[in-house]
Design a protein around this motif. Structure first.
Motif, short mmCIF file in Angstrom:
data_model
loop_
_atom_site.label_atom_id
_atom_site.label_comp_id
_atom_site.label_asym_id
_atom_site.label_seq_id
_atom_site.Cartn_x
_atom_site.Cartn_y
_atom_site.Cartn_z
N LYS A 105 2.83 32.07 5.41
CA LYS A 105 1.97 31.99 6.59
C LYS A 105 2.74 31.91 7.89
N GLU A 106 3.92 31.30 7.87
CA GLU A 106 4.69 31.12 9.09
C GLU A 106 5.09 32.47 9.71
N TYR A 107 5.57 33.38 8.89
CA TYR A 107 6.03 34.69 9.38
C TYR A 107 5.02 35.80 9.12
N LYS A 108 3.89 35.45 8.49
CA LYS A 108 2.82 36.40 8.19
C LYS A 108 3.32 37.59 7.38
N VAL A 109 4.09 37.28 6.34
CA VAL A 109 4.54 38.30 5.41
C VAL A 109 4.02 37.97 4.01
N ASN A 110 3.75 39.00 3.25
CA ASN A 110 3.21 38.85 1.91
C ASN A 110 4.11 39.58 0.92
N LEU A 111 4.05 39.14 -0.30
CA LEU A 111 4.84 39.73 -1.37
C LEU A 111 3.91 39.98 -2.55
N ARG A 112 3.78 41.22 -2.95
CA ARG A 112 2.94 41.59 -4.09
C ARG A 112 3.89 42.05 -5.19
N ILE A 113 3.90 41.35 -6.34
CA ILE A 113 4.86 41.67 -7.39
C ILE A 113 4.24 41.68 -8.78
N ASP A 114 4.81 42.50 -9.63
CA ASP A 114 4.62 42.45 -11.07
C ASP A 114 5.94 42.93 -11.65
N LEU A 115 6.85 42.00 -11.83
CA LEU A 115 8.20 42.35 -12.28
C LEU A 115 8.26 42.66 -13.76
N TYR A 116 7.17 42.46 -14.48
CA TYR A 116 7.14 42.72 -15.91
C TYR A 116 6.70 44.16 -16.20
N ARG A 117 5.57 44.56 -15.67
CA ARG A 117 5.03 45.90 -15.91
C ARG A 117 5.55 46.92 -14.89
N ILE A 161 3.11 48.36 -9.61
CA ILE A 161 2.45 48.12 -8.33
C ILE A 161 2.59 49.37 -7.45
N THR A 162 1.50 49.77 -6.83
CA THR A 162 1.57 50.87 -5.87
C THR A 162 1.28 50.31 -4.48
N VAL A 163 1.96 50.84 -3.48
CA VAL A 163 1.77 50.40 -2.10
C VAL A 163 0.52 51.10 -1.57
N PRO A 164 -0.48 50.35 -1.09
CA PRO A 164 -1.71 50.97 -0.59
C PRO A 164 -1.42 51.97 0.53
N GLY A 165 -1.96 53.17 0.37
CA GLY A 165 -1.80 54.21 1.38
C GLY A 165 -0.44 54.89 1.34
N GLN A 166 0.42 54.49 0.42
CA GLN A 166 1.75 55.08 0.32
C GLN A 166 2.06 55.40 -1.14
N ASP A 167 1.18 56.16 -1.77
CA ASP A 167 1.32 56.51 -3.18
C ASP A 167 2.55 57.36 -3.46
N LEU A 168 3.14 57.91 -2.43
CA LEU A 168 4.33 58.74 -2.57
C LEU A 168 5.44 58.00 -3.32
N TYR A 169 5.52 56.70 -3.14
CA TYR A 169 6.58 55.92 -3.76
C TYR A 169 6.36 55.70 -5.26
N GLY A 170 5.16 55.91 -5.73
CA GLY A 170 4.86 55.72 -7.15
C GLY A 170 4.74 54.25 -7.50
N GLU A 171 4.93 53.96 -8.78
CA GLU A 171 4.81 52.58 -9.27
C GLU A 171 6.13 51.85 -9.11
N LEU A 172 6.05 50.64 -8.60
CA LEU A 172 7.23 49.83 -8.30
C LEU A 172 7.04 48.41 -8.85
N PRO A 173 8.13 47.62 -8.89
CA PRO A 173 7.98 46.21 -9.26
C PRO A 173 7.21 45.41 -8.20
N GLY A 174 7.15 45.91 -6.97
CA GLY A 174 6.42 45.22 -5.92
C GLY A 174 6.87 45.64 -4.54
N TYR A 175 6.37 44.93 -3.52
CA TYR A 175 6.73 45.22 -2.14
C TYR A 175 6.44 44.01 -1.26
N LEU A 176 7.12 43.96 -0.13
CA LEU A 176 6.94 42.92 0.88
C LEU A 176 6.43 43.60 2.13
N TRP A 177 5.42 43.06 2.77
CA TRP A 177 4.90 43.68 3.99
C TRP A 177 4.43 42.63 4.98
#
Length: 141
Positions: free
Chosen positions: A33-45, A48-64
């Motif tokens: 909350k302090e820096y207003k950054v989020n981390l979406r992860i699934d390091l097992y499977r 994860i796809t980045v919304p609106g950026q499907d070009l990258y394909g499936e990833l372990p996650g992303y920070l935005w």
């Protein structure tokens, strides 16, 4: 009687899914909350796809950064034998900077991201680049 049996069977089928969540600490939606950054992860499977950026394909996650399309992509991730710490390789969505970090599950709801080497983690903030501290604390949503 049939409803009772059907309900019991349904509950028994759902129990493994509920129990599995606690055994997978690196499958989460995390917030700082302090820096207003989020981390979406699934390091097992690693699906994860980045919304609106499907070009990258499936990833372990992303920070935005909230309210912004800029993100850091987690290109590879490895959970250690203890199951409490993961080593992450991140690259910004321009492909111009990369870094190595560790993500440690302190408990069920607190995670610590620590930059180990590489570029400085920075995100856009009010038209300027904001450098984030080397150690960031996240909370499970």
């Amino acid at each position: 009687m049939k409803k009772l049996i059907a309900t019991s069977v349904l509950i028994l089928m759902l129990l493994p899914a509920i129990a599995q969540e606690s055994k997978e600490p690196f499958r989460a939606y995390l917030i700082n909350k302090e820096y207003k950054v989020n981390l979406r992860i699934d390091l097992y499977r690693q699906n994860i796809t980045v919304p609106g950026q499907d070009l990258y394909g499936e990833l372990p996650g992303y920070l935005w950064k909230q309210d912004n399309s800029f993100c850091w992509l987690i290109t590879s991730a490895e959970v250690d034998d203890s199951g409490k710490t993961a080593t992450l390789q991140l690259i910004n969505d321009y492909g111009s900077e990369d870094l190595t970090a560790t993500l440690k599950a302190e408990n069920d709801s607190v995670y610590v991201l620590k930059q180990i080497e590489g570029s400085t983690l920075k995100v856009p903030n009010n038209g300027k680049w904001q450098k984030l501290p080397k150690t960031l604390e996240f909370r499970r949503r």
